[in-house]
Every structure is written in C-alpha cells, then in structure tokens.
Design an enzyme around this catalytic site. Structure first.
Site, PDB file in Angstrom:
ATOM      1  N   ASP A 107       0.837  -1.174   0.063  1.00  0.00           N
ATOM      2  CA  ASP A 107      -0.040   0.061   0.067  1.00  0.00           C
ATOM      3  C   ASP A 107       0.809   1.220  -0.090  1.00  0.00           C
ATOM      4  OD1 ASP A 107      -1.957   1.843   0.271  1.00  0.00           O
ATOM      5  OD2 ASP A 107      -2.517   1.436   2.349  1.00  0.00           O
ATOM      6  N   ASP A 332      -1.681   5.308  -5.959  1.00  0.00           N
ATOM      7  CA  ASP A 332      -1.952   4.565  -4.825  1.00  0.00           C
ATOM      8  C   ASP A 332      -2.008   2.944  -5.008  1.00  0.00           C
ATOM      9  OD1 ASP A 332      -2.763   3.416  -2.386  1.00  0.00           O
ATOM     10  OD2 ASP A 332      -4.723   3.977  -2.645  1.00  0.00           O
TER      11      ASP A 332
END
Length: 464
Positions: A107, A332
C-alpha cells in the site's frame, strides 16, 4: 576462501574485547595467510612460477568481477507480488526469530507496516472470497526471541504519537530513567476498514539482509482487512523509509480476481539501479493540511486528461492541491480502480459517451455496478474505443491499455469504464486528493518510485 583472508587468532580477539584501551589507537597483530594453502591448491603448477602467477591473476580478476557484480546487484531485493481477488496486491514478508512469514497488502497510500497478531486476532466483516475470517494467519510474538514491545520513551513511539515524550508517557516519572510503560495503542482508519493494536520492534528478514528493530504493528482487531498491510508511503514508519531505500519498483500482473498463484516482482533498491525507457514526472511537495495522512501520499502533477483527441478542461483546483490538502493527484497501489472527484469524472464519462454515441448505454448495468458509462456492444462485429491518456508535468504521458480502463462485465456484450467516483461528495467540495490513480490502471506497467530523486516513473511492459 578463508585461507585468502588476513587473520587474527581467536585468543587475541577475545583479549581485545576484554581490554580497556589506554589510547584511541588499537593495534592488532596480523599474520599472513599461509602460502602453503595456495601452493597446495595449485600443486600441479607449483614447479612453474609463471603458471602459478597466471592462476593467481585469473583468480584475482574473477574475484574483481564478482565484487563488481555485487556492487551492481546486491542492493536489489526482489519480492513476489500476487494479485488478490479483493483487488489488492499481496507480498510475503518474514519477521522474527525464528522467522514467521506472512502476507501483506502492498500500500503506497499508507505508511505503517502491521500484521494480524496473536491467537486472539479478530477480523470483523472479513467476508471476502477465499478468506476464512476464523483462520487468518497471524504473527505470534511469543514464538520470536527478537520481538520487543515498543516503550513509550523510545523515539520511534513519537513517529506515530505525540513527539513530546512526557505527554505520551504520562504514567512515567519524568525524573526517572526507567519506565515500563508501553507506547500507546494505535488505531488506523482506511477507506474500507480499520485496525488497532500495539507497536513492536522486530527483525525484518530477507535472504540478502536482516533489518533489526523494524517498527511493526501487532494488530489485535481489524475491520475488513483480510491481510496485514505493508505501508510503502512517505511517512517515517513506512518500509522504504525504515530500510533506507533509494527507490522501489513493481510491475503489476493483470487482475483476474481469482487468487491464482501467479506473481511478478516488487524490487527494493538501496543502490542506483537504472531501467531504460522510463518516463518520469516529479513528486509534488505534499500539502500541509489538517489531515496528517496527506503527508504520506505520493502526489504528482497531472496536467491533462485526454480522451481520443479531446483535451478535457479540468478546473485547476482539481489538478493542483490547495493549502488545505484538497485537490491534486496521488498514485496509490492500495486502491483498485482509479477514483476521480465527481466533477472530473463527469467530464471524462461524458466525453466517452459523446465519442461512443453509436452504442447503446447499458443503464441497468450501470445501476447494478456503480460503474459509468457502460455500453452494450454485442451487436457490432468490431468495437472502437477512444484512447485515454494521462499527461503529467515534465512531458511524461501515460497511454492506458484498453483493458486498464474498460472491462467486460458478466453479461455478454457489455463493457464498463473502470474509473469510479462517489455521490457522497458534492461536486466542488472535494476532500483530499481529487484523483487517485489505482492499481488497475497501473497493470502491465513498470512503475518506479525514485525516492532519492523525488520522482515517479513508468513505462509500458508486459508483467510476468
């Protein structure tokens, strides 16, 4: 190879360890490696000094090549990255002594590395395909001799909590040098869930390197988090920052959403590795807003969105973050589909609707999937789609493959754009980044986060 190194005796070494030096200079008696070992090794050539020298020269050159190759490659650590049915990409990491391997979602939109922890771990609402919430693999600290609970006075505690040690150690006597109070429990909110637990110091173990006293979260409770999360964001607790990486890169396999055991490489680079053909755009300085999470994001400057030959007129406030942290674009890996603020999404969707006006809108599918636009293309022998480009500052232009922005849904002959928005945010009142480039749009791209040169790079590449 031991005979080729300069040596000292074990007794001399132990003596030095237990002798208090009277000066700042320590003298160690050295002895040459025995030449008899070398002549024995080259016994067939011992009568020919020229042949012996040739062998020694060859060995020296071979050693030099080995060391030069090490200098170029030993700074690279490769980790397998697996696409998961829940939309993320999972990597295996190993912690503890003896080592315990667990899976983590990679992440780039958060920083803390945490794992499901202890036999008491509970995950609520973990109703994902191929996930048994009652049988989630957890890290067991008591089985590791190197696991330590982080104390509140440890400077690393201040990375997540109040940097003032007296505030975060309220139960400790400020005049005392000893304090057994642990660092406070953390609670972290994500877009689709949350987690809470205590901070540990533990060994992060790679075949090439061991990172001691790595800060990791030991989560006892989570909501909608089927695996731990490996934070690769810009915050001080992230894996790249704790490891001192100069860059990291990945090439994401296409999503099949079936948990097939296929993987590609995530590369951790602490050296100066270079890849040809990469286009770069600089990272933006993170906005200083009330939300500290904004400091963890990788902001880039998206200047234009192009559909077909049409450059869309995106208002400036959506392309560049304001001082309050609203607006701008981030990259992201933890998001599946790219998100756009409602007003930006409307501009993109309407342009596709206009250029594909000869196809019937599948409004019922749009309602069921929350994807827009969707088209029924079953009646045509061939289908034409406008190309989609993201143009960044510095001239880097990302031309998306069709499979990265349109997908066939279960119903035969219906395709939908895989860029999403939210009706919960009113147009013109965005909170946080306006555009979030998700992993679905990064499939089959080599993607690089150059932390040393503060830039984001990419190039098209079939990921294997």
């Amino acid at each position: 190879m031991a005979s080729l190194f300069t040596t000292i005796s074990i007794l001399t070494f132990l003596h030095l360890l237990h002798t208090s030096p009277a000066t700042s200079i320590i003298t160690i008696p050295l002895s040459k490696s025995s030449t008899t070992t070398l002549t024995t090794h080259y016994a067939a050539d011992s009568s020919n000094p020229w042949r012996l020298l040739n062998n020694l020269a060859s060995a020296s050159i071979a050693r030099a090549h080995h060391l030069k190759r090490q200098n170029n490659t030993s700074h690279l650590i490769k980790i397998q990255s697996f696409p998961r049915s829940y939309g993320g990409y999972s990597i295996p990491l190993t912690f503890g002594t003896p080592p315990q391997q667990l899976n983590f979602v990679m992440d780039t939109g958060s920083s803390l590395v945490w794992s499901p922890c202890t036999h008491r771990y509970v995950c609520s609402n973990c109703t994902f395909s191929n996930i048994d919430p009652n049988n989630i693999h957890t890290f067991i600290p008591r089985l590791s001799s190197s696991a330590k609970i982080l104390g509140c006075r440890n400077p690393k505690c201040g990375l997540l909590f109040d940097p003032d040690v007296n505030n975060r150690c309220a139960d400790c006597d400020p005049k005392s040098t000893s304090c057994s109070q642990a660092c406070p429990a953390y609670i972290i909110q994500y877009g689709s869930g949350a987690t809470s637990g205590l901070l540990l110091l533990e060994n992060l173990d790679f075949p090439e390197r061991v990172v001691p006293d790595f800060l990791i979260g030991c989560s006892i409770f989570s909501n909608r988090q089927p695996e731990g999360i490996a934070g690769f964001g810009r915050g001080p607790t992230s894996l790249p920052v704790q490891m001192g990486l100069k860059k990291f890169s990945y090439c994401l396999l296409s999503h099949k959403f079936d948990d097939a055991p296929k993987s590609s490489d995530l590369v951790l680079d602490s050296g100066n590795g270079k890849v040809a053909g990469v286009r770069y755009t600089p990272f933006r300085k993170n906005p200083v807003g009330s939300n500290t999470a904004f400091q963890e994001y990788y902001y880039v400057t998206l200047r234009r969105i192009i559909v077909g030959q049409k450059i869309l007129k995106i208002p400036y406030k959506f392309l560049v973050p304001g001082s309050d942290g609203n607006g701008g674009t981030i990259v992201d890996s933890g998001s599946t589909f790219t998100f756009m603020d409602k007003r930006v999404h409307n501009l993109v969707a309407r342009e596709f609707e206009s250029q594909m006006g000869n196809y019937t809108r599948a409004l019922d599918v749009e309602k069921e999937t929350n994807l827009r636009p969707c088209f029924d293309v079953s009646k045509g022998e061939t289908v034409s789609f406008p190309e989609l480009y993201f143009a960044f500052k510095g001239g880097a232009k990302m031309g998306l493959a069709l499979a990265n922005y349109f997908s066939v849904v279960d119903r035969a002959g219906v395709v939908c754009m895989t860029i999403v928005t939210s009706d919960f945010i009113e147009p013109g009142s965005s909170v946080g980044p306006s555009i979030i480039v998700g992993n679905y749009q990064q499939q089959n791209y080599y993607v690089e986060y150059d932390l040393e040169k503060e830039r984001f790079g990419f190039k098209k590449q079939i990921c294997t």
